[in-house]
Structures are given as structure tokens and as C-alpha cells.
Motif scaffolding. Structure first.
Motif, mmCIF file in Angstrom:
data_model
loop_
_atom_site.group_PDB
_atom_site.id
_atom_site.type_symbol
_atom_site.label_atom_id
_atom_site.label_comp_id
_atom_site.label_asym_id
_atom_site.label_seq_id
_atom_site.Cartn_x
_atom_site.Cartn_y
_atom_site.Cartn_z
ATOM 1 N N ARG A 63 -6.780 -7.486 8.284
ATOM 2 C CA ARG A 63 -7.928 -6.664 7.894
ATOM 3 C C ARG A 63 -7.495 -5.730 6.773
ATOM 4 O O ARG A 63 -6.401 -5.145 6.803
ATOM 5 N N ASP A 64 -8.347 -5.618 5.783
ATOM 6 C CA ASP A 64 -8.070 -4.707 4.674
ATOM 7 C C ASP A 64 -8.291 -3.268 5.115
ATOM 8 O O ASP A 64 -9.066 -2.993 6.026
ATOM 9 N N PHE A 65 -7.600 -2.376 4.448
ATOM 10 C CA PHE A 65 -7.818 -0.965 4.723
ATOM 11 C C PHE A 65 -9.244 -0.588 4.334
ATOM 12 O O PHE A 65 -9.694 -0.889 3.211
ATOM 13 N N PRO A 66 -9.987 0.052 5.224
ATOM 14 C CA PRO A 66 -11.429 0.242 4.979
ATOM 15 C C PRO A 66 -11.742 1.189 3.836
ATOM 16 O O PRO A 66 -12.703 0.992 3.105
ATOM 17 N N SER A 67 -10.942 2.223 3.636
ATOM 18 C CA SER A 67 -11.299 3.235 2.643
ATOM 19 C C SER A 67 -10.043 3.708 1.927
ATOM 20 O O SER A 67 -8.984 3.890 2.538
ATOM 21 N N LEU A 68 -10.175 3.887 0.631
ATOM 22 C CA LEU A 68 -9.046 4.397 -0.144
ATOM 23 C C LEU A 68 -8.820 5.879 0.126
ATOM 24 O O LEU A 68 -7.682 6.348 0.185
ATOM 25 N N ILE A 69 -9.898 6.617 0.317
ATOM 26 C CA ILE A 69 -9.771 8.057 0.537
ATOM 27 C C ILE A 69 -9.163 8.346 1.904
ATOM 28 O O ILE A 69 -8.435 9.325 2.088
ATOM 29 N N ALA A 70 -9.440 7.472 2.867
ATOM 30 C CA ALA A 70 -8.928 7.704 4.216
ATOM 31 C C ALA A 70 -7.457 7.343 4.370
ATOM 32 O O ALA A 70 -6.854 7.650 5.404
ATOM 33 N N LEU A 71 -6.875 6.709 3.367
ATOM 34 C CA LEU A 71 -5.461 6.331 3.452
ATOM 35 C C LEU A 71 -4.565 7.554 3.329
ATOM 36 O O LEU A 71 -4.959 8.605 2.815
ATOM 37 N N SER A 72 -3.351 7.384 3.807
ATOM 38 C CA SER A 72 -2.357 8.459 3.667
ATOM 39 C C SER A 72 -1.995 8.649 2.195
ATOM 40 O O SER A 72 -2.083 7.713 1.380
ATOM 41 N N GLY A 73 -1.581 9.857 1.883
ATOM 42 C CA GLY A 73 -1.268 10.156 0.489
ATOM 43 C C GLY A 73 -0.105 9.351 -0.053
ATOM 44 O O GLY A 73 -0.098 8.959 -1.221
ATOM 45 N N TYR A 74 0.894 9.078 0.772
ATOM 46 C CA TYR A 74 2.058 8.354 0.272
ATOM 47 C C TYR A 74 1.717 6.898 -0.036
ATOM 48 O O TYR A 74 2.320 6.292 -0.926
ATOM 49 N N ILE A 75 0.734 6.328 0.681
ATOM 50 C CA ILE A 75 0.325 4.954 0.378
ATOM 51 C C ILE A 75 -0.395 4.897 -0.966
ATOM 52 O O ILE A 75 -0.158 3.999 -1.784
ATOM 53 N N GLN A 76 -1.264 5.856 -1.222
ATOM 54 C CA GLN A 76 -1.946 5.901 -2.516
ATOM 55 C C GLN A 76 -0.959 6.123 -3.657
ATOM 56 O O GLN A 76 -1.057 5.487 -4.711
ATOM 57 N N ALA A 77 0.004 7.019 -3.453
ATOM 58 C CA ALA A 77 1.010 7.258 -4.489
ATOM 59 C C ALA A 77 1.886 6.035 -4.708
ATOM 60 O O ALA A 77 2.252 5.713 -5.852
ATOM 61 N N THR A 78 2.219 5.337 -3.641
ATOM 62 C CA THR A 78 3.037 4.133 -3.775
ATOM 63 C C THR A 78 2.296 3.053 -4.536
ATOM 64 O O THR A 78 2.874 2.343 -5.368
ATOM 65 N N ARG A 79 1.002 2.912 -4.271
ATOM 66 C CA ARG A 79 0.202 1.960 -5.038
ATOM 67 C C ARG A 79 0.238 2.275 -6.527
ATOM 68 O O ARG A 79 0.468 1.399 -7.369
ATOM 69 N N GLY A 80 -0.016 3.546 -6.863
ATOM 70 C CA GLY A 80 -0.023 3.932 -8.271
ATOM 71 C C GLY A 80 1.322 3.726 -8.950
ATOM 72 O O GLY A 80 1.386 3.256 -10.095
ATOM 73 N N LEU A 81 2.400 4.050 -8.260
ATOM 74 C CA LEU A 81 3.724 3.896 -8.855
ATOM 75 C C LEU A 81 4.083 2.421 -9.055
ATOM 76 O O LEU A 81 4.687 2.058 -10.078
ATOM 77 N N MET A 82 3.714 1.580 -8.121
ATOM 78 C CA MET A 82 4.016 0.160 -8.265
ATOM 79 C C MET A 82 3.209 -0.485 -9.387
ATOM 80 O O MET A 82 3.726 -1.308 -10.153
ATOM 81 N N ILE A 83 1.944 -0.104 -9.511
ATOM 82 C CA ILE A 83 1.134 -0.623 -10.617
ATOM 83 C C ILE A 83 1.662 -0.105 -11.952
ATOM 84 O O ILE A 83 1.749 -0.848 -12.945
ATOM 85 N N ALA A 84 2.042 1.157 -12.008
ATOM 86 C CA ALA A 84 2.645 1.702 -13.227
ATOM 87 C C ALA A 84 3.956 1.006 -13.552
ATOM 88 O O ALA A 84 4.289 0.814 -14.733
ATOM 89 N N SER A 85 4.694 0.619 -12.534
ATOM 90 C CA SER A 85 5.947 -0.094 -12.757
ATOM 91 C C SER A 85 5.709 -1.436 -13.434
ATOM 92 O O SER A 85 6.448 -1.826 -14.343
ATOM 93 N N ILE A 86 4.666 -2.143 -13.001
ATOM 94 C CA ILE A 86 4.351 -3.427 -13.639
ATOM 95 C C ILE A 86 3.935 -3.239 -15.091
ATOM 96 O O ILE A 86 4.349 -3.995 -15.988
#
Length: 223
Positions: A63-86
Motif C-alpha cells: 500500500r502506498d503512503f496515503p498522504s505526503l503531509i502525514a509522513l514523518s519529516g525525515y522521510i520527506q527529507a530523504t526523498r528530496g535528498l535522493m532526488i537531488a542526488s540523481i
């Protein structure tokens, strides 16, 4: 710059970029085994995008995570850093391909090509730093929850995706550092030496006019 070092550094940077692209959608960033009844044993695992569970009977559910806002802050930051890395790795690959000596792009101005290759090395270093921060931050939260005695949720362990991310970060840092150091250390030697031509010295030829003084006296004058 040494073409062998240049090619090796470019290969490490390209391989790290491939590994980042493989680690980002990888399902096993963290995993945990949960004991059910005597027959059922389920494995729960998560990544940056979804949470999955697999039972011993072969039933696989995600199941996908239902909401981006409801996610923990470190998961959102990790997403951004990994996309920036690419994205940074893409710029690093482009800069390395343009700055390589065997490439015809940019002409034969090897000083300029060396500087562009050095910029590509900087992008690879930034890629490695972003990946290292993202993966280490995610792993730190896993270990913190695992050793927290008051944490009531599922305690996960480090998954395969984090090890791929760490390997990618090391390759990117090594490749970018080799590329940058090689370009900086050899940049003075890439200047075209101009041959020294000593100034031509004109040979001064002094011609002394030897004029024979006519003798007004003959032999009889000394008589």
C-alpha cells in the motif's frame, strides 16, 4: 590530466549514479519479521514510497503512503535528498563527458575541458554527500526506534536499499574527488609551452678602412 584516472573516475561516478537510481525505488529500505500463529509468519518492509507485507503462504500486499503531509519529516527529507542526488549525478555525468580528453565536444582546448571535468567532479561529490546524508539519516531513525524500549510500533532493521545507497555514496565521493584532484593538480601542466627564441643579435662588422698613406718621401729622403 591522466586519461586513465579520468576514465576511472568517470566510471565510478556513472556507476554511483546508476546505483542511486536503483536504490531510490528499492522496496527493502527497512524490514521486520513478525511472528503470527504457528503457521503464518509475515515479513513487513518499507521504503520511501510504500509499505508491504509478505506472508509465508505467498500472499503479497503493498500500500502506498496515503498522504505526503502525514509522513514523518525525515522521510520527506530523504526523498528530496535522493532526488537531488540523481539530478546532481546527471550534471556530473554531462560535465565529465564534455571534459574528457577523448571527447570531441568543446574542441581541443584542454584547459577549458579540464575545468569542465573538475566541475563534473564537484557535482559527483555533491551527489555522494546528498546520498550519504539521506541514507544515514534514515538508518539513524531505524536504529533509534529499534533500541527504544518505549517505542510501541514495529521495530525494523536496516534493509538492502540502504547498503546500496551507502555504496553509491562512497563511489560518488571517490570518483568526484579523483576527478577534481587530477584536474587541479595537472592544470598548470596543461598550458602550452612556448618555445624560447633568443633574440637575434646582429653581428656588427666594423670595417676598418685601411687607407694606405701615400708616402711623399722616397727612399732618397732618408739619405
Amino acid at each position: 590530466m591522466d586519461p586513465v584516472v579520468e576514465a576511472l573516475a568517470g566510471f565510478m561516478g556513472f556507476l554511483s549514479w546508476i546505483m542511486v537510481g536503483f536504490a531510490l525505488p528499492h522496496r527493502y529500505w527497512k524490514e521486520s519479521t513478525m511472528d503470527g500463529n504457528i503457521i503464518t509468519i509475515s515479513t513487513v518492509y518499507e521504503n520511501l514510497w510504500m509499505s508491504c507485507a509478505t506472508e509465508s503462504t505467498g500472499v503479497h500486499t503493498c500500500r502506498d503512503f496515503p498522504s505526503l503531509i502525514a509522513l514523518s519529516g525525515y522521510i520527506q527529507a530523504t526523498r528530496g535528498l535522493m532526488i537531488a542526488s540523481i539530478v546532481l549525478g546527471t550534471f556530473g555525468i554531462v560535465g565529465t563527458l564534455i571534459g574528457m580528453q577523448c571527447s570531441k565536444i568543446g574542441g581541443e582546448n584542454y584547459v577549458l575541458k579540464g575545468r569542465i571535468a573538475a566541475i563534473g567532479g564537484v557535482f559527483f561529490i555533491l551527489q555522494g554527500l546528498c546520498t550519504m546524508i539521506a541514507v544515514s539519516w534514515y538508518a539513524a531513525n531505524i536504529t533509534q526506534q529499534f533500541f527504544d524500549q518505549f517505542y510501541a510500533g514495529i521495530k525494523y532493521e536496516i534493509g538492502q536499499g540502504l547498503y546500496i545507497g551507502w555504496s553509491s555514496a562512497v563511489l560518488a565521493l571517490c570518483g568526484g574527488s579523483c576527478l577534481l584532484c587530477a584536474c587541479i593538480s595537472n592544470s598548470p601542466g596543461e598550458k602550452t609551452p612556448y618555445p624560447y627564441h633568443p633574440p637575434s643579435r646582429g653581428q656588427v662588422r666594423s670595417t676598418v678602412a685601411t687607407s694606405q698613406t701615400p708616402s711623399n718621401y722616397g727612399r732618397n729622403a732618408y739619405v
